[in-house]
Write a protein that holds these residues in place. Structure first.
Motif, PDB file in Angstrom:
ATOM      1  N   GLY A  54      76.838  52.837  68.070  1.00  0.00           N
ATOM      2  CA  GLY A  54      78.504  52.409  67.797  1.00  0.00           C
ATOM      3  C   GLY A  54      79.426  52.875  68.854  1.00  0.00           C
ATOM      4  N   SER A  55      78.979  52.831  70.233  1.00  0.00           N
ATOM      5  CA  SER A  55      79.160  53.804  71.258  1.00  0.00           C
ATOM      6  C   SER A  55      77.814  54.637  71.359  1.00  0.00           C
ATOM      7  CB  SER A  55      80.397  54.469  71.370  1.00  0.00           C
ATOM      8  OG  SER A  55      81.587  53.621  71.859  1.00  0.00           O
ATOM      9  N   VAL A  56      77.868  55.715  71.838  1.00  0.00           N
ATOM     10  CA  VAL A  56      76.632  56.592  72.095  1.00  0.00           C
ATOM     11  C   VAL A  56      77.275  57.971  71.407  1.00  0.00           C
ATOM     12  CG1 VAL A  56      74.950  57.774  73.207  1.00  0.00           C
ATOM     13  CG2 VAL A  56      75.243  55.092  73.480  1.00  0.00           C
ATOM     14  N   PHE A  57      76.728  58.426  70.517  1.00  0.00           N
ATOM     15  CA  PHE A  57      76.816  60.021  70.359  1.00  0.00           C
ATOM     16  C   PHE A  57      75.686  60.898  71.011  1.00  0.00           C
ATOM     17  CE2 PHE A  57      79.037  57.600  66.872  1.00  0.00           C
ATOM     18  CZ  PHE A  57      79.860  58.314  66.533  1.00  0.00           C
ATOM     19  N   THR A  65      81.153  53.708  75.633  1.00  0.00           N
ATOM     20  CA  THR A  65      80.411  53.062  76.637  1.00  0.00           C
ATOM     21  C   THR A  65      80.703  51.579  77.292  1.00  0.00           C
ATOM     22  OG1 THR A  65      78.747  52.251  75.015  1.00  0.00           O
ATOM     23  CG2 THR A  65      78.432  54.358  75.880  1.00  0.00           C
ATOM     24  N   ASP A  66      81.763  51.073  76.767  1.00  0.00           N
ATOM     25  CA  ASP A  66      82.068  49.659  76.964  1.00  0.00           C
ATOM     26  C   ASP A  66      82.188  49.007  78.430  1.00  0.00           C
ATOM     27  OD1 ASP A  66      82.239  49.179  74.361  1.00  0.00           O
ATOM     28  OD2 ASP A  66      84.535  49.206  74.118  1.00  0.00           O
ATOM     29  N   SER A  67      82.776  49.996  79.052  1.00  0.00           N
ATOM     30  CA  SER A  67      82.684  49.944  80.495  1.00  0.00           C
ATOM     31  C   SER A  67      81.552  49.809  81.500  1.00  0.00           C
ATOM     32  CB  SER A  67      83.530  51.036  81.522  1.00  0.00           C
ATOM     33  OG  SER A  67      82.800  52.250  81.634  1.00  0.00           O
ATOM     34  N   LEU A  68      80.440  50.055  80.800  1.00  0.00           N
ATOM     35  CA  LEU A  68      78.954  49.997  81.323  1.00  0.00           C
ATOM     36  C   LEU A  68      78.135  48.917  81.099  1.00  0.00           C
ATOM     37  CD1 LEU A  68      77.957  53.980  80.656  1.00  0.00           C
ATOM     38  CD2 LEU A  68      78.900  52.903  82.551  1.00  0.00           C
ATOM     39  N   GLY A  69      78.737  48.086  80.259  1.00  0.00           N
ATOM     40  CA  GLY A  69      78.081  46.698  79.960  1.00  0.00           C
ATOM     41  C   GLY A  69      76.575  46.899  79.479  1.00  0.00           C
ATOM     42  N   GLY A  70      76.431  47.888  78.820  1.00  0.00           N
ATOM     43  CA  GLY A  70      75.208  48.207  78.048  1.00  0.00           C
ATOM     44  C   GLY A  70      73.963  48.742  78.845  1.00  0.00           C
ATOM     45  N   SER A  71      74.306  48.857  80.149  1.00  0.00           N
ATOM     46  CA  SER A  71      73.274  49.418  81.061  1.00  0.00           C
ATOM     47  C   SER A  71      72.966  50.961  81.017  1.00  0.00           C
ATOM     48  CB  SER A  71      73.824  49.202  82.602  1.00  0.00           C
ATOM     49  OG  SER A  71      74.742  49.801  83.044  1.00  0.00           O
ATOM     50  N   VAL A  72      71.953  51.191  81.076  1.00  0.00           N
ATOM     51  CA  VAL A  72      71.284  52.775  81.272  1.00  0.00           C
ATOM     52  C   VAL A  72      70.718  52.749  82.564  1.00  0.00           C
ATOM     53  CG1 VAL A  72      69.835  54.263  80.051  1.00  0.00           C
ATOM     54  CG2 VAL A  72      71.280  52.907  78.589  1.00  0.00           C
ATOM     55  N   GLY A  73      70.712  53.970  83.030  1.00  0.00           N
ATOM     56  CA  GLY A  73      70.032  54.123  84.456  1.00  0.00           C
ATOM     57  C   GLY A  73      68.755  54.763  84.111  1.00  0.00           C
ATOM     58  N   GLY A  94      80.683  61.651  82.349  1.00  0.00           N
ATOM     59  CA  GLY A  94      81.899  60.941  82.067  1.00  0.00           C
ATOM     60  C   GLY A  94      82.812  62.194  81.942  1.00  0.00           C
ATOM     61  N   GLU A  95      83.776  61.893  80.714  1.00  0.00           N
ATOM     62  CA  GLU A  95      84.669  62.676  80.220  1.00  0.00           C
ATOM     63  C   GLU A  95      84.711  62.955  78.613  1.00  0.00           C
ATOM     64  OE1 GLU A  95      89.606  63.504  81.112  1.00  0.00           O
ATOM     65  OE2 GLU A  95      88.608  61.749  81.417  1.00  0.00           O
ATOM     66  N   TRP A  96      84.987  64.283  78.128  1.00  0.00           N
ATOM     67  CA  TRP A  96      85.007  64.412  76.746  1.00  0.00           C
ATOM     68  C   TRP A  96      86.147  65.266  76.587  1.00  0.00           C
ATOM     69  CZ3 TRP A  96      81.422  65.905  80.015  1.00  0.00           C
ATOM     70  CH2 TRP A  96      80.868  67.438  80.280  1.00  0.00           C
ATOM     71  N   PHE A  97      86.481  64.938  75.270  1.00  0.00           N
ATOM     72  CA  PHE A  97      87.781  65.555  74.637  1.00  0.00           C
ATOM     73  C   PHE A  97      87.479  66.222  73.436  1.00  0.00           C
ATOM     74  CE2 PHE A  97      88.470  61.158  76.329  1.00  0.00           C
ATOM     75  CZ  PHE A  97      89.226  61.464  77.425  1.00  0.00           C
ATOM     76  N   ALA A 104      82.381  57.397  78.809  1.00  0.00           N
ATOM     77  CA  ALA A 104      81.008  57.514  79.640  1.00  0.00           C
ATOM     78  C   ALA A 104      81.312  56.818  80.980  1.00  0.00           C
ATOM     79  CB  ALA A 104      79.855  56.927  79.085  1.00  0.00           C
ATOM     80  N   SER A 105      81.221  57.416  82.049  1.00  0.00           N
ATOM     81  CA  SER A 105      80.949  56.502  83.253  1.00  0.00           C
ATOM     82  C   SER A 105      79.388  56.291  83.553  1.00  0.00           C
ATOM     83  CB  SER A 105      81.750  57.312  84.455  1.00  0.00           C
ATOM     84  OG  SER A 105      81.097  58.447  84.748  1.00  0.00           O
ATOM     85  N   GLY A 106      78.580  56.754  82.926  1.00  0.00           N
ATOM     86  CA  GLY A 106      77.179  56.541  83.266  1.00  0.00           C
ATOM     87  C   GLY A 106      76.136  57.095  82.213  1.00  0.00           C
ATOM     88  N   LEU A 107      74.996  56.451  82.131  1.00  0.00           N
ATOM     89  CA  LEU A 107      73.951  57.049  81.288  1.00  0.00           C
ATOM     90  C   LEU A 107      72.648  57.058  81.782  1.00  0.00           C
ATOM     91  CD1 LEU A 107      74.773  54.796  77.873  1.00  0.00           C
ATOM     92  CD2 LEU A 107      75.778  56.994  78.653  1.00  0.00           C
ATOM     93  N   THR A 108      71.900  58.025  81.574  1.00  0.00           N
ATOM     94  CA  THR A 108      70.611  58.102  82.453  1.00  0.00           C
ATOM     95  C   THR A 108      69.513  58.613  81.317  1.00  0.00           C
ATOM     96  OG1 THR A 108      71.613  58.367  84.662  1.00  0.00           O
ATOM     97  CG2 THR A 108      69.336  58.831  84.403  1.00  0.00           C
ATOM     98  N   TYR A 109      68.336  57.768  81.467  1.00  0.00           N
ATOM     99  CA  TYR A 109      67.507  58.319  80.452  1.00  0.00           C
ATOM    100  C   TYR A 109      66.211  58.262  81.330  1.00  0.00           C
ATOM    101  CZ  TYR A 109      63.573  58.637  77.178  1.00  0.00           C
ATOM    102  OH  TYR A 109      62.356  59.174  76.452  1.00  0.00           O
TER     103      TYR A 109
END
Length: 500
Positions: A54-57, A65-73, A94-97, A104-109
């Motif tokens: 529901g996003s990614v924890f 992660t909405d700006s990533l369109g569901g993509s994972v590197g 990305g940035e966390w508060f 998230a500006s990018g996800l990589t697995y």
């Protein structure tokens, strides 16, 4: 029961994990508890096990992660967010508060290991551990490992799996996630015949263009090199290899630096990550190592309440570090939290779920669910939420024993597993005695009572009382039932006796 707690398996003594006092907002059931959240604010890399969707924890932060369109590197077949599973170690750029949210500006697995397994030690219901081998690499599975595709007790030699985990100081691995390849998830694997191996090069023959990682021979003549050149290959260099097994030799398709690359310096300089301590805290230079990084501890470093100080940072202990990269590549830690379970309860749910506070009682024990909590079950691919615990099935919770400012206690969950079987009336818990008065013993904030029928295993009631009166907080294993008015102990024993 005779369960060996995870922190005991890495050599800590019963008194090592001192319990602090949380600054709770009122404390106790029905109030807000101060549990792990997003910690410090930062921009850079966050690397850790996925704990929810529901996003990614990741690392207690809910990354949008909405700006990533569901993509994972990555190139291991997990190319979309829908293919991620809880327990997979994910790199988030990305940035966390401080409020526990992030962008998230990018996800990589990237898999740590992939291939067919050998069973070295089948799942042990007593210690809740198993040991497997993949391409000569030893992998440790424990109660916090998320296993998908089949039950951990059903793992068999020849099963093809992917592992997401951490390398231990001795070159072995600890699995955060194990996923079985099956007919239903073939698309999640980039190449059905491609295996993956990582580790330090133990020998090399440049004439034959082969090298070894442990006992596994790798032929690199036709490989594509990423992040390093052929000339960089040398004994002691840690690499990741993907390729195909031909006659027992791994024919490399790709060679690159190992998983430690995901912890490298980011342009913005902030990082948060999880991993097992590699070398213990050295008081002479105020550093310890983890995930290939040197971490510096200062007077400003904040420690989780379950860690009384840096001297408890010993090899194998799973912790979360948040801090800043320095110009020399070291990290100055701003916050260090324990991610190792020290307590457990296995029982039925005994209260309704308080969704506003993310709390419920299991076997009478107050359980706090946080953004770090992984909720899973024995079903292959099911993603569970807090609402899925509204069930009569047996639940097992691994977590950290916590206290409120008023002295009341609770269990902060790291992992909740929903079983396949309906819960019965017999409960089990493992935790620290914080109070013992006459027939009443308090463990994990729950009062359980001895009766004339209580079985004291390898210790007498008077000896146990003497330990508590002397200021000790012995860890015990308790089997108990609810008699309609109170929880009564059937059997109690010292957990430390399992190490004999």
């Amino acid at each position: 029961m005779k369960r060996k707690l995870l922190y005991r398996s890495i050599g800590l003594t019963a008194s090592t994990l001192a319990l602090g006092i949380l600054s709770a907002c009122g404390g106790g059931a029905g109030t807000s508890l101060d549990v792990a959240d997003g910690g410090i604010r930062g921009t850079g890399s966050s690397v850790g096990p996925v704990s929810g969707f529901g996003s990614v924890f990741v690392n207690g932060v809910k990354f949008d992660t909405d700006s990533l369109g569901g993509s994972v590197g990555g190139d291991d077949g997990v190319a979309s967010e829908s293919r991620l599973q809880t327990g997979m170690i994910l790199e988030v750029q990305g940035e966390w508060f401080t409020d526990g949210t992030g962008e998230a500006s990018g996800l990589t697995y990237d898999d740590t290991l992939r291939g067919e397994i050998l069973i070295i030690q089948a799942w042990d219901i007593v210690t809740k551990t198993a040991i497997i081998e993949i391409l000569g690499r030893t992998v440790h599975i424990d109660a916090q490992t998320v296993v998908k595709g089949k039950a951990v007790v059903d793992l068999a030699e020849g099963d093809f799996v992917r592992i997401s985990g951490w390398r231990l100081p001795n070159g072995e691995f600890r699995a955060s996630f194990l996923g079985l390849r099956s007919s239903s998830n073939l698309d999640d694997f980039d190449d059905l015949n491609e295996v993956e191996l990582e580790g330090a090069i133990s020998s090399i023959n440049t004439s034959d263009e082969t090298f070894n990682i442990g006992s596994q021979v790798i032929s690199y003549g036709g490989a594509e090199f990423t992040d390093l050149a052929r000339e960089d290959l040398a004994v002691g260099t840690s690499v990741e290899v993907e390729g195909n097994l031909v006659g027992g030799v791994l024919q490399a398709n790709e060679v690159e630096r190992d998983d430690f690359r995901r912890y490298t310096l980011d342009d913005e300089g902030d990082i948060e990550f999880v991993g097992p301590v590699s070398s213990a805290y050295n008081s002479s230079n105020a550093t310890f190592t983890i995930n290939g990084l040197t971490v510096r501890v200062t007077a400003e470093t904040e420690f989780d309440d379950a860690l009384s100080g840096p001297d408890q940072l010993i090899p194998g202990l799973l912790v979360q570090v948040e801090g800043d990269f320095e110009s020399d590549g070291t990290i100055t830690a701003e916050e260090i939290e324990l991610r190792e379970a020290d307590s457990e309860v296995e029982a039925a749910r005994t209260s309704e779920i308080d969704y506003s506070l993310s709390q419920l009682r299991i076997g009478g024990v107050l359980v706090q669910v946080s953004p770090l909590t992984i909720i899973t079950d024995d079903d292959d691919e099911t993603r569970l939420t807090l609402g899925d615990l509204q069930t009569s099935l047996e639940l097992t919770v691994e977590g950290v024993d916590r206290f409120n400012s008023d002295g009341s206690g609770y269990l902060e969950a790291l992992l909740i597993e929903r079983g396949d079987d309906a819960a019965d009336s017999e409960y089990e818990l493992t935790g620290r005695i914080t109070e013992m008065v006459d027939d009443r013993i308090r463990v994990l904030g729950l009062d359980v009572f001895t009766t004339t029928d209580t079985d004291f295993d390898d210790i007498t009631k008077s000896d146990l009382q003497a330990r508590v009166d002397s200021g000790q907080q012995p860890v015990v294993e308790v089997e108990y039932q609810f008699n309609g008015a109170r929880f009564e102990i059937q059997e109690i024993e010292l957990e430390e006796d399992d190490d004999d």
